[in-house]
Design a protein around this motif. Sequence first.
Motif, PDB file in Angstrom:
ATOM      1  N   THR A  52      35.777  40.634  46.832  1.00 50.06           N
ATOM      2  CA  THR A  52      36.968  40.301  46.558  1.00 50.06           C
ATOM      3  C   THR A  52      37.177  39.158  45.366  1.00 50.06           C
ATOM      4  OG1 THR A  52      37.699  38.767  48.363  1.00 50.06           O
ATOM      5  CG2 THR A  52      37.861  41.179  48.671  1.00 50.06           C
ATOM      6  N   PHE A  53      38.450  38.888  45.142  1.00 49.13           N
ATOM      7  CA  PHE A  53      38.669  37.664  44.029  1.00 49.13           C
ATOM      8  C   PHE A  53      38.224  36.562  44.940  1.00 49.13           C
ATOM      9  CE2 PHE A  53      41.950  34.898  42.300  1.00 49.13           C
ATOM     10  CZ  PHE A  53      41.425  34.525  41.067  1.00 49.13           C
ATOM     11  N   ASN A  54      38.881  36.078  45.989  1.00 42.80           N
ATOM     12  CA  ASN A  54      38.907  35.151  46.500  1.00 42.80           C
ATOM     13  C   ASN A  54      37.493  34.566  47.182  1.00 42.80           C
ATOM     14  OD1 ASN A  54      41.505  33.506  46.685  1.00 42.80           O
ATOM     15  ND2 ASN A  54      42.149  35.818  47.389  1.00 42.80           N
ATOM     16  N   GLU A  55      36.713  35.780  47.693  1.00 41.91           N
ATOM     17  CA  GLU A  55      35.372  35.862  48.073  1.00 41.91           C
ATOM     18  C   GLU A  55      34.233  35.268  46.941  1.00 41.91           C
ATOM     19  OE1 GLU A  55      33.841  38.746  51.479  1.00 41.91           O
ATOM     20  OE2 GLU A  55      34.200  39.834  49.783  1.00 41.91           O
ATOM     21  N   ASN A 221      51.745  41.397  43.631  1.00 41.22           N
ATOM     22  CA  ASN A 221      52.229  40.827  44.993  1.00 41.22           C
ATOM     23  C   ASN A 221      53.631  41.257  45.379  1.00 41.22           C
ATOM     24  OD1 ASN A 221      53.951  39.603  42.806  1.00 41.22           O
ATOM     25  ND2 ASN A 221      53.672  37.550  43.220  1.00 41.22           N
ATOM     26  N   LYS A 222      54.185  40.763  46.339  1.00 44.50           N
ATOM     27  CA  LYS A 222      55.547  41.332  46.984  1.00 44.50           C
ATOM     28  C   LYS A 222      56.817  41.095  45.996  1.00 44.50           C
ATOM     29  CE  LYS A 222      58.771  40.958  50.824  1.00 44.50           C
ATOM     30  NZ  LYS A 222      59.818  40.974  50.056  1.00 44.50           N
ATOM     31  N   ASP A 223      56.576  39.833  44.957  1.00 45.12           N
ATOM     32  CA  ASP A 223      57.791  39.467  44.286  1.00 45.12           C
ATOM     33  C   ASP A 223      57.886  40.604  43.121  1.00 45.12           C
ATOM     34  OD1 ASP A 223      58.462  37.391  45.720  1.00 45.12           O
ATOM     35  OD2 ASP A 223      57.574  35.988  44.524  1.00 45.12           O
ATOM     36  N   SER A 224      56.604  40.942  42.592  1.00 42.24           N
ATOM     37  CA  SER A 224      56.542  41.892  41.535  1.00 42.24           C
ATOM     38  C   SER A 224      56.757  43.149  42.004  1.00 42.24           C
ATOM     39  CB  SER A 224      55.120  41.938  40.952  1.00 42.24           C
ATOM     40  OG  SER A 224      54.758  40.582  40.338  1.00 42.24           O
ATOM     41  N   ILE A 225      56.349  43.569  43.232  1.00 39.55           N
ATOM     42  CA  ILE A 225      56.866  44.973  43.692  1.00 39.55           C
ATOM     43  C   ILE A 225      58.398  44.950  43.928  1.00 39.55           C
ATOM     44  CG2 ILE A 225      56.722  46.268  45.719  1.00 39.55           C
ATOM     45  CD1 ILE A 225      54.019  45.590  45.898  1.00 39.55           C
ATOM     46  N   ASP A 226      59.088  43.945  44.520  1.00 35.37           N
ATOM     47  CA  ASP A 226      60.546  43.969  44.587  1.00 35.37           C
ATOM     48  C   ASP A 226      61.298  43.934  43.176  1.00 35.37           C
ATOM     49  OD1 ASP A 226      60.161  43.635  47.337  1.00 35.37           O
ATOM     50  OD2 ASP A 226      60.537  41.426  47.362  1.00 35.37           O
ATOM     51  N   GLY A 280      40.504  29.275  46.036  1.00 37.63           N
ATOM     52  CA  GLY A 280      40.005  30.561  46.492  1.00 37.63           C
ATOM     53  C   GLY A 280      40.322  31.056  47.752  1.00 37.63           C
ATOM     54  N   TYR A 281      41.635  30.677  48.002  1.00 32.84           N
ATOM     55  CA  TYR A 281      42.208  30.838  49.507  1.00 32.84           C
ATOM     56  C   TYR A 281      43.701  31.431  49.258  1.00 32.84           C
ATOM     57  CZ  TYR A 281      38.440  27.803  51.005  1.00 32.84           C
ATOM     58  OH  TYR A 281      37.256  27.388  51.214  1.00 32.84           O
ATOM     59  N   ASP A 282      43.977  32.311  48.180  1.00 34.07           N
ATOM     60  CA  ASP A 282      45.197  32.644  47.965  1.00 34.07           C
ATOM     61  C   ASP A 282      45.547  34.168  48.689  1.00 34.07           C
ATOM     62  OD1 ASP A 282      47.748  33.503  46.777  1.00 34.07           O
ATOM     63  OD2 ASP A 282      47.109  33.687  44.795  1.00 34.07           O
ATOM     64  N   ASN A 283      46.018  33.951  49.571  1.00 35.30           N
ATOM     65  CA  ASN A 283      46.604  35.029  50.798  1.00 35.30           C
ATOM     66  C   ASN A 283      47.809  35.617  50.271  1.00 35.30           C
ATOM     67  OD1 ASN A 283      47.958  33.181  51.681  1.00 35.30           O
ATOM     68  ND2 ASN A 283      46.809  32.688  53.687  1.00 35.30           N
ATOM     69  N   LYS A 284      48.564  35.285  49.394  1.00 31.76           N
ATOM     70  CA  LYS A 284      49.770  35.736  48.786  1.00 31.76           C
ATOM     71  C   LYS A 284      49.534  36.896  47.964  1.00 31.76           C
ATOM     72  CE  LYS A 284      52.174  32.754  50.779  1.00 31.76           C
ATOM     73  NZ  LYS A 284      52.674  31.608  50.086  1.00 31.76           N
ATOM     74  N   LEU A 285      48.302  37.050  47.438  1.00 34.23           N
ATOM     75  CA  LEU A 285      47.721  38.339  46.718  1.00 34.23           C
ATOM     76  C   LEU A 285      47.756  39.527  47.640  1.00 34.23           C
ATOM     77  CD1 LEU A 285      45.034  37.122  44.022  1.00 34.23           C
ATOM     78  CD2 LEU A 285      47.295  37.709  43.700  1.00 34.23           C
ATOM     79  N   LEU A 286      48.195  40.706  47.078  1.00 33.30           N
ATOM     80  CA  LEU A 286      48.217  41.925  47.994  1.00 33.30           C
ATOM     81  C   LEU A 286      46.590  42.159  47.821  1.00 33.30           C
ATOM     82  CD1 LEU A 286      50.826  44.361  46.448  1.00 33.30           C
ATOM     83  CD2 LEU A 286      51.005  42.596  48.652  1.00 33.30           C
ATOM     84  N   VAL A 288      44.943  44.797  47.849  1.00 35.85           N
ATOM     85  CA  VAL A 288      44.465  45.587  46.566  1.00 35.85           C
ATOM     86  C   VAL A 288      44.253  44.609  45.317  1.00 35.85           C
ATOM     87  CG1 VAL A 288      46.848  46.305  45.739  1.00 35.85           C
ATOM     88  CG2 VAL A 288      44.818  47.807  45.254  1.00 35.85           C
ATOM     89  N   THR A 289      44.827  43.698  45.114  1.00 34.94           N
ATOM     90  CA  THR A 289      45.072  42.851  43.813  1.00 34.94           C
ATOM     91  C   THR A 289      43.867  41.871  44.037  1.00 34.94           C
ATOM     92  OG1 THR A 289      47.488  42.725  43.782  1.00 34.94           O
ATOM     93  CG2 THR A 289      46.239  41.228  42.681  1.00 34.94           C
ATOM     94  N   ASP A 290      43.550  41.485  45.362  1.00 35.20           N
ATOM     95  CA  ASP A 290      42.422  40.714  45.805  1.00 35.20           C
ATOM     96  C   ASP A 290      41.028  41.403  45.242  1.00 35.20           C
ATOM     97  OD1 ASP A 290      40.970  38.254  46.499  1.00 35.20           O
ATOM     98  OD2 ASP A 290      41.154  38.803  48.630  1.00 35.20           O
ATOM     99  N   LEU A 291      41.052  42.775  45.413  1.00 30.15           N
ATOM    100  CA  LEU A 291      39.824  43.585  45.066  1.00 30.15           C
ATOM    101  C   LEU A 291      39.902  43.710  43.760  1.00 30.15           C
ATOM    102  CD1 LEU A 291      37.481  45.061  46.352  1.00 30.15           C
ATOM    103  CD2 LEU A 291      39.016  47.084  46.825  1.00 30.15           C
ATOM    104  N   HIS A 292      40.935  44.029  43.161  1.00 31.85           N
ATOM    105  CA  HIS A 292      40.886  44.416  41.719  1.00 31.85           C
ATOM    106  C   HIS A 292      40.425  43.320  40.882  1.00 31.85           C
ATOM    107  CE1 HIS A 292      42.257  45.629  37.741  1.00 31.85           C
ATOM    108  NE2 HIS A 292      43.056  44.548  37.706  1.00 31.85           N
ATOM    109  N   TYR A 293      40.914  42.055  41.183  1.00 34.65           N
ATOM    110  CA  TYR A 293      40.492  41.004  40.359  1.00 34.65           C
ATOM    111  C   TYR A 293      39.016  40.635  40.700  1.00 34.65           C
ATOM    112  CZ  TYR A 293      45.048  39.069  38.995  1.00 34.65           C
ATOM    113  OH  TYR A 293      46.233  38.842  38.241  1.00 34.65           O
ATOM    114  N   GLY A 294      38.700  41.018  41.878  1.00 33.42           N
ATOM    115  CA  GLY A 294      37.243  40.767  42.240  1.00 33.42           C
ATOM    116  C   GLY A 294      36.181  41.617  41.454  1.00 33.42           C
TER     117      GLY A 294
END
Length: 306
Positions: A52-55, A221-226, A280-286, A288-294
Motif C-alpha cells: 500500500t501507499f502508506n506501507e 475518498n469519502k468526500d469525492s464519492i459524495d 505515512g499514516y493517512d487512514n482517510k484514504l479509501l 482501494v486508493t491506498d493500494l492504487h497509490y502503492g
Amino acid sequence: MEIKKIVKKMRKIKAFRSLELTVTRPIPSKQLMNIQYALSFKKNIDWENPKTFNEKLQYIKLFHRDDLYTVAADKIKVKNYIAEKIDESLVIPNLGIWNSFDEIKFDQLPNQFVLKTNHDYAGVYVCLDKSKMNIPKLRKMFTKHLKTNYFYPNREWAYKNIPPKIFAEKLLKDDVYEDIIDYKFFAFNGYVDSVMICTERFTGNPKFYFFNKEWELLPYNKDSIDAISEKKVIKEPYNMNKMFEIAAKLSENIPFVRVDLYNVNGHIYFGEMTFYPNGGYDNKLLPVTDLHYGELIDLKLVKKGK
C-alpha cells in the motif's frame, strides 16, 4: 506499561506533541513506525513485501537516503532549487531570513506577510495587520518550533538535517477567492496521477476532493464519492495542465512526492514538496486508493543508506 500503550494513551492528551517528542525519541525508528502504523490501520507493516501507499512510505522513511530530500524539505533552500529546475517566477518572494525570533525587524516588514519556519509544517503565522500582532505569543511559538527537530515524531528523514530558521514571505492574494486554494499533486517518478484540493477550510469541516488531469472527480475518498453522487461542480482553475507538467518534472527520479502549488490570479506559485503526507499514516484514504497509490511507487528507486 508497554510502549504501544503509552503512545496510544498520549494521543488522547491535548499536549500530545511535546510528550511524544520526549517519550518516543529514544525508540528505534522501525519499532516506532510499527507502533504508529498499527494504531492508525489496525494491522502490521509488511516490511518484506509492502504494497500500500502508506506501507511504502514507511519503507521510504526508513531506508531511502537522498540529499535532494533535505534541500526540497527546507522551505528556504527549495526556492533556489525551484528557480533553477523550473522557473524563478514560481517562487514566492522572501522578505527576510533569521536565526531567531528576536532578530526579526518587524518595522522593516510590510503590514501584511506570512511568517514561517523552514524545517517543519506547523510553524506558520499569517499577519494581516502588524498592529494586532501578539509579539510575546509569537516569540514563544516560534522559539519552540526552532528547538524542535521534526524528524523525530514520525521519523521523516527529509527533515532531520535542516538547520532551523524563520523567514517571512509575501502574502498572496487572489482577486476571486478569499481563501487561496492549495493544489496538492500526487506524483510518482514523472507521472502525476491526481490532484487533491481542500475547500471550506475555515468552516471546521474541510472537504478534500481528488481530480485527474481531465478535471474529473476521482472516488479516492469519502468526500469525492459524495461529490460524485451529488454531481457537485467545482470549477477547474486556469493553467491546470501547466501545474500537472510542473509536478511531473519535480517528481522525476523520485519514488513519490506530493507537489503543492498555488494558482493566484492565473499565476502559478510553488508551495512545497512533501515526501511523506501525514507521516505515512493517512487512514482517510479509501483502502482501494491506498493500494492504487502503492502500486505506483517503484521501490527500485530507493537509495538505501544510513
